[in-house]
Design a protein around this motif. Structure first.
Motif, PDB file in Angstrom:
ATOM      1  N   UNK A 164      50.700 100.324 106.423  1.00 49.87           N
ATOM      2  CA  UNK A 164      51.186  99.190 107.223  1.00 49.87           C
ATOM      3  C   UNK A 164      52.425  98.577 106.574  1.00 49.87           C
ATOM      4  N   UNK A 165      53.281  97.985 107.390  1.00 50.69           N
ATOM      5  CA  UNK A 165      54.499  97.361 106.847  1.00 50.69           C
ATOM      6  C   UNK A 165      54.176  96.039 106.134  1.00 50.69           C
ATOM      7  N   UNK A 166      55.124  95.566 105.384  1.00 45.97           N
ATOM      8  CA  UNK A 166      54.986  94.265 104.730  1.00 45.97           C
ATOM      9  C   UNK A 166      54.067  94.283 103.530  1.00 45.97           C
ATOM     10  N   UNK A 167      53.889  95.451 102.918  1.00 46.66           N
ATOM     11  CA  UNK A 167      52.942  95.562 101.807  1.00 46.66           C
ATOM     12  C   UNK A 167      53.489  95.106 100.464  1.00 46.66           C
ATOM     13  N   UNK A 168      54.811  94.959 100.343  1.00 46.30           N
ATOM     14  CA  UNK A 168      55.415  94.611  99.058  1.00 46.30           C
ATOM     15  C   UNK A 168      56.342  93.416  99.252  1.00 46.30           C
ATOM     16  N   UNK A 169      56.135  92.360  98.437  1.00 44.83           N
ATOM     17  CA  UNK A 169      56.920  91.143  98.623  1.00 44.83           C
ATOM     18  C   UNK A 169      56.953  90.322  97.334  1.00 44.83           C
ATOM     19  N   UNK A 170      57.978  89.473  97.191  1.00 47.83           N
ATOM     20  CA  UNK A 170      58.112  88.667  95.976  1.00 47.83           C
ATOM     21  C   UNK A 170      57.185  87.449  96.006  1.00 47.83           C
ATOM     22  N   UNK A 171      56.687  87.098  94.818  1.00 48.63           N
ATOM     23  CA  UNK A 171      55.775  85.962  94.680  1.00 48.63           C
ATOM     24  C   UNK A 171      56.089  85.184  93.411  1.00 48.63           C
ATOM     25  N   UNK A 172      55.597  83.960  93.373  1.00 43.50           N
ATOM     26  CA  UNK A 172      55.652  83.142  92.163  1.00 43.50           C
ATOM     27  C   UNK A 172      54.240  83.070  91.603  1.00 43.50           C
ATOM     28  N   UNK A 173      54.105  83.206  90.284  1.00 40.20           N
ATOM     29  CA  UNK A 173      52.799  83.148  89.641  1.00 40.20           C
ATOM     30  C   UNK A 173      52.405  81.686  89.439  1.00 40.20           C
ATOM     31  N   UNK A 174      51.263  81.312  90.025  1.00 35.10           N
ATOM     32  CA  UNK A 174      50.753  79.951  89.874  1.00 35.10           C
ATOM     33  C   UNK A 174      49.762  79.852  88.724  1.00 35.10           C
ATOM     34  N   UNK A 175      48.972  80.907  88.529  1.00 37.23           N
ATOM     35  CA  UNK A 175      47.959  80.914  87.485  1.00 37.23           C
ATOM     36  C   UNK A 175      47.770  82.335  87.000  1.00 37.23           C
ATOM     37  N   UNK A 176      47.650  82.496  85.701  1.00 41.55           N
ATOM     38  CA  UNK A 176      47.480  83.810  85.101  1.00 41.55           C
ATOM     39  C   UNK A 176      46.143  83.830  84.371  1.00 41.55           C
ATOM     40  N   UNK A 177      45.156  84.514  84.932  1.00 39.13           N
ATOM     41  CA  UNK A 177      43.860  84.680  84.274  1.00 39.13           C
ATOM     42  C   UNK A 177      43.413  86.114  84.532  1.00 39.13           C
ATOM     43  N   UNK A 178      42.119  86.338  84.759  1.00 41.18           N
ATOM     44  CA  UNK A 178      41.655  87.693  85.058  1.00 41.18           C
ATOM     45  C   UNK A 178      42.375  88.218  86.297  1.00 41.18           C
ATOM     46  N   UNK A 179      42.510  87.369  87.297  1.00 38.67           N
ATOM     47  CA  UNK A 179      43.323  87.671  88.478  1.00 38.67           C
ATOM     48  C   UNK A 179      44.506  86.719  88.483  1.00 38.67           C
ATOM     49  N   UNK A 180      45.581  87.160  89.067  1.00 37.63           N
ATOM     50  CA  UNK A 180      46.738  86.276  89.221  1.00 37.63           C
ATOM     51  C   UNK A 180      46.534  85.422  90.463  1.00 37.63           C
ATOM     52  N   UNK A 181      46.952  84.176  90.389  1.00 33.69           N
ATOM     53  CA  UNK A 181      47.048  83.369  91.603  1.00 33.69           C
ATOM     54  C   UNK A 181      48.526  83.340  91.947  1.00 33.69           C
ATOM     55  N   UNK A 182      48.859  83.878  93.118  1.00 29.13           N
ATOM     56  CA  UNK A 182      50.254  84.034  93.532  1.00 29.13           C
ATOM     57  C   UNK A 182      50.556  83.200  94.768  1.00 29.13           C
ATOM     58  N   UNK A 183      51.827  82.883  94.911  1.00 27.65           N
ATOM     59  CA  UNK A 183      52.330  82.245  96.119  1.00 27.65           C
ATOM     60  C   UNK A 183      53.462  83.115  96.647  1.00 27.65           C
ATOM     61  N   UNK A 184      53.304  83.604  97.875  1.00 25.29           N
ATOM     62  CA  UNK A 184      54.336  84.428  98.490  1.00 25.29           C
ATOM     63  C   UNK A 184      55.595  83.596  98.701  1.00 25.29           C
TER      64      UNK A 184
END
Length: 93
Positions: A18-38
């Motif tokens: 599907x299209x739109x699979x790759x996009x820039x984000x800002x990292x809000x929180x870095x732990x076991x998983x990243x919390x990202x904001x598109x």
């Protein structure tokens, strides 16, 4: 990585073709998983860090770093001169 910018690839969208699979984000929180904001949609989500790649500041600032001091790009001249002054002051200290 908090506050850094990454390129995120949604593996489910990617493997589904599907299209739109790759996009820039800002990292809000870095732990076991990243919390990202598109940066495109403003959506916030958790992501596996294996699918995120840091976007180097040098890539974003290359036009300023490599700007000619005179000539073709007069709008970049003040930024290039400011960058040079800052770096020359750091090296002199």
């Amino acid at each position: 990585m908090h506050g850094q910018y990454v390129l995120y690839r949604d593996p489910a969208l990617y493997w589904a073709g599907k299209p739109g699979h790759t996009f820039p984000c800002r990292v809000l929180l870095n732990s076991v998983h990243l919390e990202l904001e598109s940066l495109l949609s403003g959506e916030r989500f958790k992501a596996d860090p294996d699918y995120a790649r840091l976007l180097p500041a040098g890539d974003c600032m290359r036009d300023v770093d490599e700007a000619p001091l005179q000539g073709e790009c007069p709008d970049l001249q003040p930024a290039a001169v400011a960058w040079l002054k800052q770096n020359m002051q750091r090296e002199a200290s």
